[in-house]
Scaffold this active site. Structure first.
Site, short mmCIF file in Angstrom:
data_model
loop_
_atom_site.label_atom_id
_atom_site.label_comp_id
_atom_site.label_asym_id
_atom_site.label_seq_id
_atom_site.Cartn_x
_atom_site.Cartn_y
_atom_site.Cartn_z
N LEU A 133 -33.93 -22.53 30.17
CA LEU A 133 -32.74 -21.80 29.73
C LEU A 133 -33.18 -20.51 29.05
O LEU A 133 -34.24 -20.45 28.42
CB LEU A 133 -31.91 -22.63 28.75
CG LEU A 133 -31.35 -23.96 29.25
CD1 LEU A 133 -30.55 -24.63 28.14
CD2 LEU A 133 -30.50 -23.77 30.50
N ASP A 134 -32.34 -19.47 29.16
CA ASP A 134 -32.57 -18.24 28.41
C ASP A 134 -32.63 -18.54 26.92
O ASP A 134 -32.07 -19.54 26.44
CB ASP A 134 -31.43 -17.24 28.64
CG ASP A 134 -31.28 -16.84 30.09
OD1 ASP A 134 -32.23 -17.02 30.86
OD2 ASP A 134 -30.19 -16.34 30.44
N LYS A 135 -33.26 -17.65 26.19
CA LYS A 135 -33.33 -17.78 24.73
C LYS A 135 -31.94 -17.95 24.13
O LYS A 135 -31.71 -18.80 23.26
CB LYS A 135 -34.01 -16.55 24.13
CG LYS A 135 -34.08 -16.55 22.61
CD LYS A 135 -34.73 -15.28 22.10
CE LYS A 135 -34.73 -15.24 20.58
NZ LYS A 135 -35.34 -13.99 20.04
#
Length: 279
Positions: A133-135
């Site tokens: 997942l993205d930050k």
């Protein structure tokens, strides 16, 4: 940033249900990529506790044991001072709930990550994060504890159903499908829709309408970096809090991986978890 630690011995065992050539039997039991790994690593194969060449015939009801080694990685990043939020765990897999603002994998500029939390919890062993997942994105992440378990659920988009909730700007009244191509901007972490690039397919449906925003559920057929963020921006309805893609500033980033579902390839049990969004 990594150095190789000790070697870990692994073994998997199968029983034949017919006469076969050993290599052909193994091909039916493991994914193609993992089969190539076994061949290249010169894995030891025993049939009824006797070493057998891969091209030999084997009898019905034989016990095939494959012994292979993997390198134990020891991390030199700073250790995490906390464990991940665990939703589910068995011998081969974890499902964890990643918080927003936490990288999945560390970088030199930002060395704290979910990976280090997993290392702190599991120790210095193989860790395979299957849906990064993205930050900024929060929510459910599936983690394999060993290389064979990871191989059985790859490619991820074919084995794991992933659903996301996001709050986007503006009112959307109909469900839809986006099927296009995404490329990365030069000298930037941003992506955009183009006539060529990596194919990105997203299904979305309206969950709830508000006065100036819409809660959407996204189901992904592909797993491109920033896919939902790019697609909502492309629709003209950026995610609330996603300033990189044109969204308004907000105290929280309104995108969560809220649902995962897959069949455990070892137990054949259907694993399904969902969480409530935290925004």
């Amino acid at each position: 940033m990594w150095y190789n630690g000790s070697m870990k011995k692994n073994e998997i065992v199968f029983k034949t249900d017919k006469e076969d050539i050993l290599s052909e039997f193994i091909k039916t039991k493991v994914p193609k990529r993992f089969y190539r790994f076994l061949k290249s690593s010169q894995a030891l194969v025993l049939v009824n506790d006797q070493e057998v060449e891969w091209y030999k015939h084997i009898e019905k009801n034989s016990i095939v044991k494959i012994i292979f080694e993997t390198k134990e990685k020891e991390v030199v990043w700073p250790k995490a001072n906390k464990f991940p939020r665990i939703v589910f765990e068995n011998e081969n897999y974890l499902i964890v709930n990643k918080e927003s603002g936490l990288l999945t994998i560390p970088t030199k500029a930002n060395p704290h990550s979910l990976y280090q939390e997993l290392v702190s919890y599991l120790g210095a062993q193989e860790i395979h994060i299957l849906n990064r997942l993205d930050k900024e994105t929060s929510g459910l992440v599936v983690v394999a504890k060993n290389r064979y378990a990871a191989a059985l659920l790859e490619p991820t988009h074919e084995h794991i159903v992933r659903k996301y909730l996001c709050l986007v700007e503006g009112v959307i009244t109909e469900d839809g499908l986006i099927d296009n191509f995404i490329v990365k901007k030069e000298d930037s972490n941003q992506r955009y829709v183009h006539t060529m690039g990596q194919r990105a397919v997203s299904h979305y449906k309206v969950v709830e309408n508000y006065k100036e925003s819409t809660l959407l559920e996204f189901t992904l057929e592909t797993g491109r970096t920033h896919q939902i963020r790019v697609h909502t921006s492309y629709m003209g309805h950026p995610i609330l809090g996603d300033t990189l893609y044109g969204g308004k500033e907000n105290s929280v980033f309104c995108l969560t991986s809220y649902f995962v579902e897959f069949t455990d390839p070892f137990t054949k049990e259907r694993i399904l978890y969902r969480i409530e969004k935290e925004w």
